[in-house]
Design an enzyme around this catalytic site. Structure first.
Site, short mmCIF file in Angstrom:
data_model
loop_
_atom_site.label_atom_id
_atom_site.label_comp_id
_atom_site.label_asym_id
_atom_site.label_seq_id
_atom_site.Cartn_x
_atom_site.Cartn_y
_atom_site.Cartn_z
N GLY A 34 38.62 -89.74 45.00
CA GLY A 34 38.95 -91.28 45.30
C GLY A 34 38.70 -91.91 46.41
O GLY A 34 37.82 -93.12 46.72
N GLY A 48 38.83 -94.88 39.64
CA GLY A 48 38.97 -93.37 39.87
C GLY A 48 39.65 -92.69 41.26
O GLY A 48 39.16 -91.52 42.16
N CYS A 49 41.13 -93.17 41.15
CA CYS A 49 42.25 -92.79 42.42
C CYS A 49 43.30 -92.59 41.82
O CYS A 49 43.25 -92.76 40.56
CB CYS A 49 42.03 -93.83 43.63
SG CYS A 49 41.06 -94.01 44.81
N GLU A 50 43.40 -91.40 41.56
CA GLU A 50 44.39 -91.09 41.20
C GLU A 50 46.09 -91.37 41.69
O GLU A 50 46.78 -92.01 41.14
CB GLU A 50 45.16 -89.13 41.02
CG GLU A 50 43.85 -88.19 40.79
CD GLU A 50 44.77 -86.69 40.80
OE1 GLU A 50 45.13 -86.67 41.68
OE2 GLU A 50 43.99 -85.95 40.44
N SER A 51 45.92 -91.96 43.01
CA SER A 51 47.24 -92.82 43.72
C SER A 51 46.13 -94.46 43.58
O SER A 51 45.75 -94.65 43.23
CB SER A 51 46.83 -92.64 45.36
OG SER A 51 47.80 -90.71 45.35
#
Length: 136
Positions: free
Chosen positions: A121, A50-53
């Site tokens: 995120g 659920g985090c882009e990073s």
């Protein structure tokens, strides 16, 4: 609920900042405080979805209080996660359920700098903390 000592320190430091540039610098410094995760701790089981990073989270409970460690491949995210950890480390599972992420970052004067993807995120990280607490 009273704030843990690290959260009080963060709040005092960020409130004292005159503007975004100072807060951004301070955010990067807080990110450098994160205790590094060992290479074997950076795996699919500890990755927060659920985090882009890329973000990895490990947690353990000691005497009824949670202690989390985390890492990210993005500098700004590391700082935001460090501030989240300052707020939640040392809390019980019940207290963890009461954390208001938006309120915490608003107190730090960082709300405007949280893009929707960063907010999502951070919510994913907090949700993963709660899952770990529920499964403990």
């Amino acid at each position: 609920m009273s704030l843990p000592p690290d959260a009080l320190e963060a709040l005092a430091a960020f409130i004292a900042c005159a503007g975004w540039e100072q807060r951004a610098r301070l955010l990067m410094q807080w990110g450098e405080r994160l205790t590094p995760l060992a290479a074997e701790e950076r795996n699919e089981d500890t990755r927060v979805h659920g985090c882009e990073s890329q973000v990895w989270l490990v947690g353990e409970i000691k005497e009824g209080h949670w202690h989390f460690r985390a890492a990210s491949d993005a500098r700004l995210i590391r700082g935001l996660i460090a501030l989240l950890l300052a707020r939640v480390n040392g809390l019980s599972s019940a207290q963890l359920d009461e954390i208001d992420l938006a309120d915490w970052f608003a107190q730090l004067n960082l709300s405007r700098q949280l893009s929707p993807s960063r907010s999502n995120g951070l919510r994913a990280v907090l949700q993963r903390m709660r899952e770990l607490a529920d499964n403990a």
